[in-house]
Design a protein around this motif. Structure first.
Motif, PDB file in Angstrom:
ATOM      1  N   LEU A  40       1.350  -4.131  -2.991  1.00 32.18           N
ATOM      2  CA  LEU A  40       1.610  -5.032  -1.793  1.00 32.18           C
ATOM      3  C   LEU A  40       2.641  -5.639  -1.182  1.00 32.18           C
ATOM      4  CD1 LEU A  40      -1.333  -6.040  -0.137  1.00 32.18           C
ATOM      5  CD2 LEU A  40      -1.407  -8.674  -1.576  1.00 32.18           C
ATOM      6  N   TYR A  41       2.419  -4.763   0.343  1.00 29.82           N
ATOM      7  CA  TYR A  41       3.410  -5.079   1.711  1.00 29.82           C
ATOM      8  C   TYR A  41       2.942  -6.357   2.255  1.00 29.82           C
ATOM      9  CZ  TYR A  41       5.228  -1.105  -0.976  1.00 29.82           C
ATOM     10  OH  TYR A  41       6.397   0.315  -1.397  1.00 29.82           O
ATOM     11  N   ARG A  42       3.714  -7.034   2.670  1.00 30.95           N
ATOM     12  CA  ARG A  42       3.648  -7.648   3.844  1.00 30.95           C
ATOM     13  C   ARG A  42       4.884  -7.441   5.294  1.00 30.95           C
ATOM     14  NH1 ARG A  42       2.072 -12.712   4.465  1.00 30.95           N
ATOM     15  NH2 ARG A  42       2.412 -13.208   2.276  1.00 30.95           N
ATOM     16  N   THR A  43       4.376  -6.841   6.269  1.00 34.49           N
ATOM     17  CA  THR A  43       5.049  -6.237   7.284  1.00 34.49           C
ATOM     18  C   THR A  43       4.188  -6.764   8.899  1.00 34.49           C
ATOM     19  OG1 THR A  43       2.728  -4.802   7.820  1.00 34.49           O
ATOM     20  CG2 THR A  43       4.860  -3.887   6.278  1.00 34.49           C
ATOM     21  N   ALA A  44       5.851  -6.911   9.088  1.00 33.96           N
ATOM     22  CA  ALA A  44       5.428  -7.366  11.229  1.00 33.96           C
ATOM     23  C   ALA A  44       4.189  -6.644  11.523  1.00 33.96           C
ATOM     24  CB  ALA A  44       6.788  -7.878  11.431  1.00 33.96           C
ATOM     25  N   PRO A  45       3.835  -7.301  12.885  1.00 37.49           N
ATOM     26  CA  PRO A  45       2.446  -6.623  13.144  1.00 37.49           C
ATOM     27  C   PRO A  45       3.336  -5.509  14.305  1.00 37.49           C
ATOM     28  CG  PRO A  45       2.163  -9.103  13.423  1.00 37.49           C
ATOM     29  CD  PRO A  45       3.121  -8.696  12.554  1.00 37.49           C
ATOM     30  N   GLN A  46       2.974  -4.764  14.690  1.00 39.27           N
ATOM     31  CA  GLN A  46       3.521  -3.750  15.411  1.00 39.27           C
ATOM     32  C   GLN A  46       2.438  -3.461  17.268  1.00 39.27           C
ATOM     33  OE1 GLN A  46       4.392   0.231  14.013  1.00 39.27           O
ATOM     34  NE2 GLN A  46       6.016  -0.896  12.272  1.00 39.27           N
ATOM     35  N   GLY A  47       3.056  -3.217  17.849  1.00 38.20           N
ATOM     36  CA  GLY A  47       2.752  -2.965  18.807  1.00 38.20           C
ATOM     37  C   GLY A  47       2.035  -4.210  19.387  1.00 38.20           C
ATOM     38  N   LEU A  48       0.914  -4.756  19.410  1.00 29.70           N
ATOM     39  CA  LEU A  48       0.641  -6.271  19.437  1.00 29.70           C
ATOM     40  C   LEU A  48       1.224  -7.320  18.628  1.00 29.70           C
ATOM     41  CD1 LEU A  48      -0.694  -8.386  21.549  1.00 29.70           C
ATOM     42  CD2 LEU A  48      -2.523  -8.544  19.798  1.00 29.70           C
ATOM     43  N   THR A  49       2.202  -7.740  18.574  1.00 25.77           N
ATOM     44  CA  THR A  49       3.034  -8.311  17.669  1.00 25.77           C
ATOM     45  C   THR A  49       3.255  -9.610  17.959  1.00 25.77           C
ATOM     46  OG1 THR A  49       5.208  -8.845  19.638  1.00 25.77           O
ATOM     47  CG2 THR A  49       5.368  -6.490  18.114  1.00 25.77           C
ATOM     48  N   ASP A  50       2.630 -10.782  18.761  1.00 26.62           N
ATOM     49  CA  ASP A  50       1.672 -12.325  18.739  1.00 26.62           C
ATOM     50  C   ASP A  50       1.064 -12.622  17.995  1.00 26.62           C
ATOM     51  OD1 ASP A  50       1.578 -14.736  19.000  1.00 26.62           O
ATOM     52  OD2 ASP A  50       1.057 -14.782  20.659  1.00 26.62           O
ATOM     53  N   GLN A  51       0.843 -11.735  16.605  1.00 27.10           N
ATOM     54  CA  GLN A  51      -0.455 -12.106  15.702  1.00 27.10           C
ATOM     55  C   GLN A  51       0.034 -12.677  14.462  1.00 27.10           C
ATOM     56  OE1 GLN A  51      -2.936  -8.741  14.855  1.00 27.10           O
ATOM     57  NE2 GLN A  51      -0.927  -7.416  16.751  1.00 27.10           N
ATOM     58  N   PRO A  52      -0.733 -12.715  13.379  1.00 24.03           N
ATOM     59  CA  PRO A  52       0.103 -13.037  11.879  1.00 24.03           C
ATOM     60  C   PRO A  52       0.249 -11.668  11.285  1.00 24.03           C
ATOM     61  CG  PRO A  52      -1.957 -13.800  11.928  1.00 24.03           C
ATOM     62  CD  PRO A  52      -2.682 -13.134  13.428  1.00 24.03           C
ATOM     63  N   ASP A  53       2.127 -11.924  10.321  1.00 25.97           N
ATOM     64  CA  ASP A  53       2.212 -10.179   9.264  1.00 25.97           C
ATOM     65  C   ASP A  53       0.793  -9.420   8.835  1.00 25.97           C
ATOM     66  OD1 ASP A  53       4.655 -11.406  10.304  1.00 25.97           O
ATOM     67  OD2 ASP A  53       5.174 -11.466   8.233  1.00 25.97           O
ATOM     68  N   PHE A  54       0.911  -8.680   8.298  1.00 29.03           N
ATOM     69  CA  PHE A  54      -0.110  -8.068   7.507  1.00 29.03           C
ATOM     70  C   PHE A  54       0.507  -7.925   6.395  1.00 29.03           C
ATOM     71  CE2 PHE A  54      -1.191  -6.766  12.155  1.00 29.03           C
ATOM     72  CZ  PHE A  54      -2.862  -5.741  11.838  1.00 29.03           C
ATOM     73  N   LEU A  55      -0.782  -7.830   5.104  1.00 29.03           N
ATOM     74  CA  LEU A  55      -0.678  -7.272   4.151  1.00 29.03           C
ATOM     75  C   LEU A  55      -0.648  -5.996   4.117  1.00 29.03           C
ATOM     76  CD1 LEU A  55      -1.860 -10.049   2.208  1.00 29.03           C
ATOM     77  CD2 LEU A  55       0.950 -10.024   2.716  1.00 29.03           C
TER      78      LEU A  55
END
Length: 175
Positions: A40-55
């Motif tokens: 499982l990876y934690r990643t920063a959002p791409q495109g629309l960046t004003d949202q929580p990080d993704f798993l």
């Protein structure tokens, strides 16, 4: 049976729980089995960046479903888990993308294979490499090509937060 590779991501609600639930549903779907799952990876959002990080994670499955049958299954799982498609690249309870389906190459309504942006996203490639079957080249794509592309995407940090065995035990209900 055909080998297919999937990318899964979530960033609202209970992202880890939703990913586990989606993987359980894939594993128990008729004509489909879960062959491998990444960590499982934690990643920063791409495109629309004003949202929580993704798993994010990836899965290798064996399926009797054709590409559109698999698409119907993944979209059904997304709907069951509360996915509402409103904002492109926006927050989501679950996202399941078909990256590859055997040697299939298609550009049809609602589905393009190989996935058109998979080589642009470290959050797809890092987990995908964990489940990649050595010696396999679906749609002419090699492990070496994926590794080289991931190396080129060093500006997109991905952080593994759970190993694949731990995630698999959770999917199986052992943890």
């Amino acid at each position: 049976m055909t080998t297919a590779y999937l990318s899964l991501g979530a960033n609202i609600g209970d992202p880890e729980g939703q990913l586990v639930s989606a993987l359980r549903r894939l594993a128990s779907a008729p004509g489909t089995s879960l062959a491998a799952v990444s960590g499982l990876y934690r990643t920063a959002p791409q495109g629309l960046t004003d949202q929580p990080d993704f798993l994010n994670c990836a899965a290798r499955i064996e399926t009797a479903l054709d590409p559109y049958g698999l698409l119907a299954l993944t979209q059904s799982i997304e709907a069951d888990l509360g996915r509402v498609r409103t904002i492109r690249w926006g927050p989501r309870t679950i996202d399941i993308d078909i990256l590859l389906h055997g040697q299939a190459r298609l550009d049809g309504p609602g589905l393009t294979l190989p996935h058109p942006r998979m080589l642009e996203r470290a959050f797809v490639l890092a987990p995908l490499l964990e489940v990649w079957r050595d010696g396999e080249e679906p749609a002419g794509i090699s492990r070496t090509a994926l590794e080289g592309r991931l190396s080129d995407l060093g500006d997109q940090p991905v952080v593994r937060i759970r190993d694949r065995q731990s995630l698999l035990r959770q999917i199986q209900g052992v943890e």
